[in-house]
Every structure is written in C-alpha cells, then in structure tokens.
Write a protein that holds these residues in place. Sequence first.
Motif, PDB file in Angstrom:
ATOM      1  N   THR A   1      26.433  41.125 -20.651  1.00 22.63           N
ATOM      2  CA  THR A   1      26.833  40.148 -19.645  1.00 22.63           C
ATOM      3  C   THR A   1      25.680  39.213 -19.320  1.00 22.63           C
ATOM      4  N   CYS A   2      25.988  37.937 -19.059  1.00 29.18           N
ATOM      5  CA  CYS A   2      24.978  37.004 -18.570  1.00 29.18           C
ATOM      6  C   CYS A   2      24.336  37.594 -17.317  1.00 29.18           C
ATOM      7  N   THR A   3      23.039  37.384 -17.150  1.00 29.05           N
ATOM      8  CA  THR A   3      22.318  38.133 -16.117  1.00 29.05           C
ATOM      9  C   THR A   3      22.313  37.474 -14.743  1.00 29.05           C
ATOM     10  N   PHE A   4      22.818  36.233 -14.632  1.00 36.41           N
ATOM     11  CA  PHE A   4      22.859  35.632 -13.300  1.00 36.41           C
ATOM     12  C   PHE A   4      24.021  36.234 -12.513  1.00 36.41           C
ATOM     13  N   TYR A   5      24.031  36.004 -11.205  1.00 34.34           N
ATOM     14  CA  TYR A   5      25.027  36.633 -10.353  1.00 34.34           C
ATOM     15  C   TYR A   5      26.209  35.693 -10.152  1.00 34.34           C
ATOM     16  N   GLY A   6      26.995  35.540 -11.213  1.00 38.01           N
ATOM     17  CA  GLY A   6      28.221  34.769 -11.148  1.00 38.01           C
ATOM     18  C   GLY A   6      29.410  35.707 -10.990  1.00 38.01           C
ATOM     19  N   THR A   7      30.566  35.238 -11.435  1.00 33.36           N
ATOM     20  CA  THR A   7      31.782  36.026 -11.235  1.00 33.36           C
ATOM     21  C   THR A   7      31.770  37.313 -12.049  1.00 33.36           C
ATOM     22  N   ALA A   8      31.194  37.270 -13.264  1.00 34.92           N
ATOM     23  CA  ALA A   8      31.206  38.465 -14.112  1.00 34.92           C
ATOM     24  C   ALA A   8      30.501  39.635 -13.436  1.00 34.92           C
ATOM     25  N   ASN A   9      29.271  39.414 -12.976  1.00 39.09           N
ATOM     26  CA  ASN A   9      28.552  40.503 -12.316  1.00 39.09           C
ATOM     27  C   ASN A   9      29.102  40.794 -10.928  1.00 39.09           C
TER      28      ASN A   9
ATOM     29  N   ASP B   1      17.224  16.451  -4.675  1.00 40.72           N
ATOM     30  CA  ASP B   1      15.778  16.480  -4.858  1.00 40.72           C
ATOM     31  C   ASP B   1      15.145  15.103  -4.634  1.00 40.72           C
ATOM     32  N   ARG B   2      15.924  14.052  -4.823  1.00 45.42           N
ATOM     33  CA  ARG B   2      15.425  12.691  -4.578  1.00 45.42           C
ATOM     34  C   ARG B   2      15.434  12.331  -3.098  1.00 45.42           C
ATOM     35  N   GLY B   3      15.924  13.270  -2.275  1.00 46.08           N
ATOM     36  CA  GLY B   3      15.874  13.052  -0.842  1.00 46.08           C
ATOM     37  C   GLY B   3      17.155  12.578  -0.209  1.00 46.08           C
ATOM     38  N   TYR B   4      18.208  12.508  -0.977  1.00 44.15           N
ATOM     39  CA  TYR B   4      19.486  12.048  -0.434  1.00 44.15           C
ATOM     40  C   TYR B   4      20.272  13.222   0.154  1.00 44.15           C
ATOM     41  N   ASN B   5      20.993  12.934   1.223  1.00 38.32           N
ATOM     42  CA  ASN B   5      21.907  13.917   1.792  1.00 38.32           C
ATOM     43  C   ASN B   5      23.233  13.813   1.052  1.00 38.32           C
ATOM     44  N   VAL B   6      23.544  14.818   0.258  1.00 39.27           N
ATOM     45  CA  VAL B   6      24.761  14.794  -0.541  1.00 39.27           C
ATOM     46  C   VAL B   6      25.537  16.085  -0.324  1.00 39.27           C
ATOM     47  N   ALA B   7      26.839  16.001  -0.503  1.00 39.03           N
ATOM     48  CA  ALA B   7      27.720  17.164  -0.437  1.00 39.03           C
ATOM     49  C   ALA B   7      28.891  16.908  -1.372  1.00 39.03           C
ATOM     50  N   LEU B   8      29.586  17.966  -1.695  1.00 37.89           N
ATOM     51  CA  LEU B   8      30.753  17.888  -2.558  1.00 37.89           C
ATOM     52  C   LEU B   8      31.968  18.395  -1.808  1.00 37.89           C
ATOM     53  N   VAL B   9      33.079  17.698  -1.946  1.00 37.92           N
ATOM     54  CA  VAL B   9      34.363  18.142  -1.415  1.00 37.92           C
ATOM     55  C   VAL B   9      35.368  18.084  -2.552  1.00 37.92           C
ATOM     56  N   THR B  10      36.012  19.215  -2.853  1.00 37.33           N
ATOM     57  CA  THR B  10      36.924  19.258  -3.993  1.00 37.33           C
ATOM     58  C   THR B  10      37.998  20.315  -3.810  1.00 37.33           C
ATOM     59  N   ASP B  11      39.142  20.069  -4.441  1.00 37.42           N
ATOM     60  CA  ASP B  11      40.173  21.109  -4.497  1.00 37.42           C
ATOM     61  C   ASP B  11      40.039  21.937  -5.775  1.00 37.42           C
ATOM     62  N   GLY B  12      38.903  21.772  -6.465  1.00 37.00           N
ATOM     63  CA  GLY B  12      38.598  22.570  -7.641  1.00 37.00           C
ATOM     64  C   GLY B  12      37.711  23.749  -7.301  1.00 37.00           C
ATOM     65  N   ARG B  13      37.183  24.388  -8.371  1.00 38.68           N
ATOM     66  CA  ARG B  13      36.360  25.589  -8.214  1.00 38.68           C
ATOM     67  C   ARG B  13      34.924  25.297  -8.618  1.00 38.68           C
ATOM     68  N   MET B  14      33.984  26.066  -8.036  1.00 36.07           N
ATOM     69  CA  MET B  14      32.576  26.001  -8.427  1.00 36.07           C
ATOM     70  C   MET B  14      32.009  27.383  -8.749  1.00 36.07           C
ATOM     71  N   SER B  15      32.743  28.446  -8.432  1.00 33.42           N
ATOM     72  CA  SER B  15      32.313  29.815  -8.732  1.00 33.42           C
ATOM     73  C   SER B  15      31.017  30.184  -8.028  1.00 33.42           C
ATOM     74  N   GLY B  16      30.664  29.458  -6.968  1.00 31.64           N
ATOM     75  CA  GLY B  16      29.399  29.735  -6.299  1.00 31.64           C
ATOM     76  C   GLY B  16      28.225  29.088  -6.987  1.00 31.64           C
ATOM     77  N   ALA B  17      28.475  28.387  -8.096  1.00 27.88           N
ATOM     78  CA  ALA B  17      27.383  27.772  -8.847  1.00 27.88           C
ATOM     79  C   ALA B  17      26.914  26.469  -8.207  1.00 27.88           C
ATOM     80  N   SER B  18      27.467  26.125  -7.040  1.00 26.29           N
ATOM     81  CA  SER B  18      26.994  24.942  -6.330  1.00 26.29           C
ATOM     82  C   SER B  18      25.543  25.109  -5.903  1.00 26.29           C
ATOM     83  N   GLY B  19      25.110  26.369  -5.731  1.00 30.49           N
ATOM     84  CA  GLY B  19      23.705  26.631  -5.418  1.00 30.49           C
ATOM     85  C   GLY B  19      23.273  25.948  -4.145  1.00 30.49           C
TER      86      GLY B  19
END
Length: 610
Positions: A220-228, A499-517
Amino acid sequence: MNSQLDDVTQRIIERSKKTRQEYLDKINKARREGPHRGVLSCGNLAHGFAACGSAEKSDLRSMTKANVAIVSSYNDMLSAHQPYHNYPEIIKDAVKQVGSVAQFAGGVPAMCDGVTQGQTGMDLSLMSRDTIALASAVALSHNMFDSALMMGICDKIVPGLLMGSLSFGHLPTIFVPAGPMPSGLPNKEKARVRQAYAEGKVGRKELLDAESESYHSPGTCTFYGTANSNQLVVEMMGLHLPGASFVNPDTPLREALTRAAAVQATRLTDLGTEYTPIGEVIDAKALVNGLVGLLATGGSTNHTMHLIAVARSAGYIINWDDFSEISNAVPLLTRIYPNGSADINHFTAAGGMALLIKQLLDAGLLHNDVKTIVGDGLDKYTKEPMLDDGELVWRDGATESLDKEVLAPVSTPFKPDGGLSVLNGNLGRSVIKTSALRTPHIHIKAPAVVFEDQFELDDAFKAGKLDRDCVVVVRFQGPSAIGMPELHRLTPPLGVLQDRGYNVALVTDGRMSGASGKVPAAIHVTPEAYNGGLLAKVQEGDMIELNTETNSLTLCVDEQELEARVPREADIEHHHQGMGREMFAGMRAILTGAEEGACSLFYTQEQAYD
C-alpha cells in the motif's frame, strides 16, 4: 465512556431502531436457511465441489466441516493488491491443516485512484465501490460457505467489500490486509516536487523520478489516504486480527497473520460454539469506534460517504452531524502525511495501532464492550503480533509513544479535536478537513473564480489569472453529475498560490479524499450543482465566505438576486462517454447525495432514510 460519544452512540441507536431491526431479522432468517450445503440439491452440490480433490469433496459432503469463501480484489497493477497473488494457496493450506476447506469464491474489480487521478477513468472510481459490493454478493450467493475472508486494501474496495459482506451478515467474515510498502521518498519531498512541477520549475522527468521513488514496490502507498484509513477503521471495528493492518508484505509475520486469519475463519462458523457473524460485529458501538479512530488520526474525508453507506448496509443511519460531534470530542493524535511529514510505517514504529487503541480506551474514547473476530472486548487490540521462534504470538503493545512527533499522547494531542467540521449555509452542507491546515481556524471572504471542470483550472493558473485572493469553485463534480471523481490535481496549484501569500480556498461538490492538505477545501457540497444546488447559480466575482469558527459557507449575494438568477446548465456529456462510462448511466441516475453515502444501492434519499 466519554459522555459526548455515548450520546452520539445512543442517538444513532435510537434513530436506527426500525432499520436495524429489519436488518437483524433479515440475517437471522438467512442463518436459519443457510449457510448450509444441506439445502442444496445433489446437482447443486456436485457443481459446487466438482473441481475439488477427493478429500475436500468428502469433507463438503459431510456437512460438518467448514467451507471458507475467499473473495479477493487481487490484480498485479495495483501495488497494494499485488501481494494477494499467492494468498489463496496460503489460505487453502492453512484451512486444510485444521481439517476444513477453503474455496476461491470470486474476484471483485479493483481500480487505482493513483493511476486514474486527472484521467477519464476517475469518473468511475466512486461507482466502483457499489460495483464491488455487488460483485462480492455474487461471490457469496452460492450458499456453499460457512464463513468468508475478504481481501482488499484501497479506496473504494474495502467499503465495497464491507457493504457486500454485510448483505450476508449471517456469515462470519474476516478482512485480510496485505500491508504497506516500505518507506520511500519522504512525502514532504514528493509534495515539494509536485508543486515545483506545477510552477514549471522542474520537468516531467524529475516529477516521474520523485513519484517512482515514493511509490516503489508491492504494498500500500505509505501516505495516510483512504487506503490506510480503510485498514485502520476496519481494525478499530474488530474485523482484522489485532495489529494486522500495517505489517509489510512478503515478510514472515505477514504470512503468519494471513494463516492465522484463515484458521480463525473456521472457528467462528455456526458449526461450532463461537459463532460470530459480521452483522453482529458491526453494531452502533463498532461504527462509533471506527469513526473515533478515523477522526483521532485525521483520516480520509472519503469516509464521510463510505461509512454512511457501510452503516446503512448494517441497518444504521449516520450523518455528518455525527462525524462533527465525534470530531469535537476526540483529540488529533497522529501526524501522518498529508497531516504531517511521517508515513504509515513511522506511525507503526512509534507504537502503531496497539498504542493508539490503548490510549483511546484509557481516555474513555472508545467502546470496549464490543464483539470482534477474536472475542469480546476491543482491549484485545492493545496487543501486537510478533514471531517467537517462528510461532505467531500477541504481546502487550507499547505503553507510550516512541516518537511523539508522529503519535502523541491524549494528554498533549496535536489538536484538541479531530479536525473535521461540517459547514452550513445557503450554499448547502459541506465537510472540511481542518487537521492539516496551517492555523486552527480559517475565515476567508473573497471573490469566486468559477470552473466547471478541474482541467480548466490549470490553464487559468498558468496564465496568472488566479494570482489573487479568491475562492475557487469547481462545480458539476458531484455523484449524479459525473460520479464524483477525486480532484487531486487541484492541490499543487492551489498550494502554490497559498505559498505566494494569497488567501485561497476551494468550494466543490466533488471529492478531495483529504488530499487538500494545507488548502482550505469545502468539499462534498450538497445538494450538488447538478441536482439544484445553489452552487449552480454562483457567478464569477460573487463574494463567498468560508468560516470554520462559525462553521458557515455563504454565498454573499442578495436573496432576491439569487431568486432571479437562472442556474447554469451542466456541460458534462463528455464525462458520460468513453472509458466505459456510458455503461454506468443507470447507476449515476440513482446515486444518493454525498451525505447519504453517494450510494446506488439505496436508490433514493427517502428510501435510504425510510
């Protein structure tokens, strides 16, 4: 027991009285009518063991020997599932040694989100879960089996196997993991290279080198996504052998655990005195334990849909408010990528599942009075497996963390809550994973930049059109629209903007699996744009406010103006053709909303809650 968790548990029980009783009646009826080969005609039975050896035929004729079903998601394209290639033979041999029989009952599909991210095949990903549930039900439908072993690891596969298993809730069922690959390129470095590629600072060769060093071997991939997250949740619910989740593949301990799971499946059948059907193991307390484990470790947001569908398969009704209340009661105890730099092997080395469960039990944050596949009491899972002169034994696990930067004590957690919030507002309901955010709370009010396909964002990013404070809206990504694909490709460019200093956010009816970080992401917005959600009326430049202190998600536009607006029509036909997607039109048409599990097996929201 923590009073808040106990209240949630009792509320789930009360809410689900009717549906749970109907489920228990169903599996009790199935127990009376099977599983026993005695109800099969001679012709039925002859077909069922025609390919067996003479000794196995004799055992199956006797009706006194257990027949264990093997259901596997093996394929050798998925690194996580490749180790399963020789499991059937290992299991058959182990079961034979104790005088019973194991038959390979069937395979289920297993697709890899890592391969399909950003590709057309990803549109099938979520729907593959229900397909797996159906396939596992077909595998078990022959009435030949006394118990079952389920082999699956990754994103939609374990939830699908759980849903299929619970439809045969009278069968004792054990889940058999294969384990994570050894650690490779550190996750933090992998993320750095991905962002550098998004900015054009490195080329495809450097990106592929980094990805290959990270995903480098069977396992299994070692990051803590859906699989783990799947593996952790299943162990917390008592369906793995204690400590089985994160033992590396192709090791003596891994094989010993597989053999032990096979033997245990023969002990739990209705032929003996330890009958333990999966439909009784998965009760309200087990589900809450799974939720606690998920939220105490910052696990995948996909489970805000999967566990709802799994619970419904066992006759329970849970919702996002339950997730939110449990998150408020449970501290964040781990830092595993994308919530930190460690991987799942580091978590295991720091104390792993045994210590995590011990700490949560000691703090009154888990129900101990539950059934598991190894007997009553979750405290059995505070022990860890090891080999003693080649023999598998369980010994007491660690009593304190060996790396408090990876696994923290309950007394000094990384955060006081589990880092999952439910947002409410005129845009609908949404979940947001806050455990990986740079600050405990986020309050952003900025103009909307609207996309109707994740691929459109790349061009806007490269053209510099997103170099400002903004709320990125990606709509028509929900279950009914296109099957709710993962939107992982959005993370690197949005991370660069942050990282460039902008305030950004995402709004979606899709999935990110927690990978939004580190990027604030209001995901799973429901109702989705395609089904009349207000998201379909958002226009470029509209102010959107996202506030995790007030748990609000608001489109700041006058109500009269919104009433007069005509919703945007979805241009999504290109998502419905090719790569087999046309064959899933019927399934898409009956998927419930995200908070109802995005499930086709319950047909409508009303039926799911009736």
